[in-house]
Structure formats: C-alpha cells, structure tokens
Design a protein around this motif. Structure first.
Motif, PDB file in Angstrom:
ATOM      1  N   THR A 166      36.955  37.725  52.235  1.00 44.97           N
ATOM      2  CA  THR A 166      36.916  37.629  50.779  1.00 44.97           C
ATOM      3  C   THR A 166      38.330  37.664  50.219  1.00 44.97           C
ATOM      4  OG1 THR A 166      34.760  38.732  50.682  1.00 44.97           O
ATOM      5  CG2 THR A 166      36.079  38.716  48.657  1.00 44.97           C
ATOM      6  N   LEU A 167      38.666  36.673  49.393  1.00 43.53           N
ATOM      7  CA  LEU A 167      39.967  36.607  48.745  1.00 43.53           C
ATOM      8  C   LEU A 167      39.811  36.887  47.262  1.00 43.53           C
ATOM      9  CD1 LEU A 167      41.509  33.390  50.382  1.00 43.53           C
ATOM     10  CD2 LEU A 167      41.636  35.768  51.168  1.00 43.53           C
ATOM     11  N   LEU A 168      40.635  37.780  46.761  1.00 47.87           N
ATOM     12  CA  LEU A 168      40.646  38.146  45.346  1.00 47.87           C
ATOM     13  C   LEU A 168      41.875  37.517  44.704  1.00 47.87           C
ATOM     14  CD1 LEU A 168      39.729  41.867  46.017  1.00 47.87           C
ATOM     15  CD2 LEU A 168      38.176  40.033  45.356  1.00 47.87           C
ATOM     16  N   TYR A 169      41.740  37.017  43.506  1.00 48.06           N
ATOM     17  CA  TYR A 169      42.793  36.203  42.920  1.00 48.06           C
ATOM     18  C   TYR A 169      42.747  36.297  41.403  1.00 48.06           C
ATOM     19  CZ  TYR A 169      38.865  33.144  41.948  1.00 48.06           C
ATOM     20  OH  TYR A 169      37.670  32.663  41.486  1.00 48.06           O
ATOM     21  N   GLY A 170      43.753  35.759  40.760  1.00 46.94           N
ATOM     22  CA  GLY A 170      43.784  35.741  39.306  1.00 46.94           C
ATOM     23  C   GLY A 170      45.111  35.240  38.786  1.00 46.94           C
ATOM     24  N   GLY A 171      45.167  35.052  37.480  1.00 46.62           N
ATOM     25  CA  GLY A 171      46.410  34.674  36.827  1.00 46.62           C
ATOM     26  C   GLY A 171      47.011  35.877  36.134  1.00 46.62           C
ATOM     27  N   PHE A 172      48.313  35.953  36.112  1.00 45.85           N
ATOM     28  CA  PHE A 172      48.970  37.107  35.508  1.00 45.85           C
ATOM     29  C   PHE A 172      48.879  37.106  33.978  1.00 45.85           C
ATOM     30  CE2 PHE A 172      51.573  37.500  39.558  1.00 45.85           C
ATOM     31  CZ  PHE A 172      50.899  38.641  39.974  1.00 45.85           C
TER      32      PHE A 172
END
Length: 305
Positions: A251-257
């Motif tokens: 599982t990869l967790l991600y997002g924009g700052f």
C-alpha cells in the motif's frame, strides 16, 4: 562500485562507494572525532569486517576479522596508500589482498557462552516468527534485528531473552536469508520499486520507503522530509512493509503538499506511471482519497545493513 558499507567515527555511513571514495575516506581520518573507519560487506556477515584507526602524525592500525575470534588479525602501516590498497583488495575479495603488510593474530579471548533459552514452544515460535518477518521485510540491519529479538517478549517484570541470545537468533536467521538471496537472479520487485521512487524523488515528489511506524506518524512527519520545491509525497510505513513481505501487496500513501484533491490526484497519476515504467502493476481507481496498491508483488528485498 564496491559492495561494502563504510561507517565512520562521526556516524557517517556510505554504501557501495567507489574505490576512489574509499581512498578519500581513508586519507581523511586522523582528526578528533574522525579517527577510524569500519568496513562491512554487502550483505553484512556476522563478525566479518575490516577497520582502520589513525591519529594524525602516527601510524595506521589496520585490522580484519573473518568470522570467529581466532580469525582476527592486525597490521601496522606508516602511509595511507598501503591501507587503501589492503582495504580495496579486501572489499574486492582479491586472493592476495593481505600482501605487503605483516599481519599478526590478535588474542580476543574466548567467545562468551550463550545460555539456552527458557521459552515455551509457542512463545519461541511467536518470537522467531516476528524476527523473521522483520528480516524478510529487508530494511533492518543485523543490530536492529537483534534489538527486536531482545525486546519483543519483554513485559513489565520479565525480560526472557538476553542480548547474546537475541544476537544468536538474529545472526542465524540472517545467514539463512543471505544464503537464500544468493540464489536470486536479476532485478527484484523491491529494486524496481526503489527505481520508481528515485525517479519520483527527482521529479519533485518526496518518496520514502519503510517510513515511520504507521500512517498517523507518516502523515505528521512526511512534510518535514520534502524540500522547498517538493510538490507532493509518496511513502509506505513499516506495517505496509510487513504486509508486502507476507504476500499481500504494498500500500502506497500519497498526497500533494498544497492539500488539494486535484494535486493529490495528479501525484497519484505520476506514481502509477512511474511504477509502470519499471514493470510494476498498480491498482488505483483514480480516487485521491484511496491508496495505491502495488500487486502482484514478489517481495524479495536484498539485505544491505
């Protein structure tokens, strides 16, 4: 590149250095707080290392150990070139690397005896399984593995495993894994993943493997990892690693700052594209609120520490 890790007195760590970089590090030592180097193979092997100590104005004390206490040797050198030649030859496992120096056996005394474990069968099985699971994850060093083995069964009023017993288990399982990975051929899926993360990092997406213990910690700490030009992030924490090592995908967790859904979705698309570029398949429905799962995944991560 040399298949070694170099550690310095001032806590620097260099993996897979060139012969030129190793020579630079040898020539550098001598000042306060920077007087020795320890060199280990990749993967690390119990009680196998080379090391050198030097104080500016004096000779170099060079040592190597080849497993058991009765295989620990020392030599003196009056110039760095002799040390560089010996350590480079050791790193390359050249047959004649000892030549040019006069070696003597060091008396390290008898190895300490490790008492037998006082654990029930179920407790021992649980203990070994936890240490093996962390080992298969591939991010722990031998020292970290031994610490986990020592602390895992500790309760408020009981410490059933000594440091020596923990190290014995960690080393046994470690050597089993080293033998197993020697049969692996070609690039592994974790190595492909690292290539994808490296490309994402270079593209302005802060990318971290095995980062923090859980999602809550990861979300609170990933911002501090990013540089001023970072647009977003991707990471997986140790529980994700455990799941991948157990065969359940990663599982990869991600997002924009900037916190926007649009940026998060764009980061997610870049991640999936980077994974595909290295031959990894990702499951993602383009929803920025949903994690990306890398599956199928053959988790064979080579040991480094």
């Amino acid at each position: 590149m040399l298949e070694i890790v170099v550690k310095t007195e001032n806590w620097e760590r260099y993996a897979r250095v060139s012969a030129e970089e190793l020579a630079r590090l040898v020539r550098r030592i001598g000042g306060d707080g920077d007087r020795f180097l320890v060199v280990q193979r990749i993967p690390d092997l119990p009680d196998v290392f080379a090391q050198v100590w030097h104080k500016a104005g004096g000779d170099y004390t060079l040592e190597y150990r080849d497993g058991a206490a009765d295989r620990h040797f020392q030599a003196m050198a009056d110039r760095p070139e002799a040390v560089v030649a010996a350590m480079t030859g050791w790193a390359r496992q050249e047959a004649d690397w000892r030549g040019g120096l006069s070696w003597s056996l060091l008396d390290m005394g008898p190895a300490p005896e490790v008492p037998p474990l006082d654990l029930g069968d179920d407790e021992r099985e649980e203990w070994e399984k936890r240490v093996r699971d962390v080992l298969v994850g591939g991010y722990a060093s031998r020292a970290e593995l031994a610490e986990i083995a020592e602390e895992y069964l500790v309760t408020e009023d009981c410490r059933p495993v000594s440091r020596g017993q923990a190290e014995a288990l960690a080393d046994r399982l470690w050597l089993e894994r080293v033998a197993e990975q020697a049969t692996w051929q070609g690039e592994t899926d974790p190595e492909r993943l690292t290539r994808a993360f490296t490309a994402l990092q270079e593209a302005g997406i802060t990318s971290r493997e095995n980062f923090t213990c859980c999602r809550s910690c990861g979300e609170s700490e990933i911002g501090a990892e990013g540089g001023p030009d970072a647009r977003g992030f991707v990471y997986f924490h140790t529980q994700c690693t455990d799941s991948a090592a157990a065969g359940h995908g990663l599982t990869l967790l991600y997002g924009g700052f900037d916190g926007s859904s649009e940026t998060t979705a764009a980061i997610g698309h870049e991640i999936v594209t980077a994974l595909a570029a290295v031959g990894l398949h990702a499951e993602w429905d383009r929803d920025p609120d949903r994690a990306i799962t890398v599956t199928p995944l053959d988790w064979r991560r080579r040991l480094v520490g």
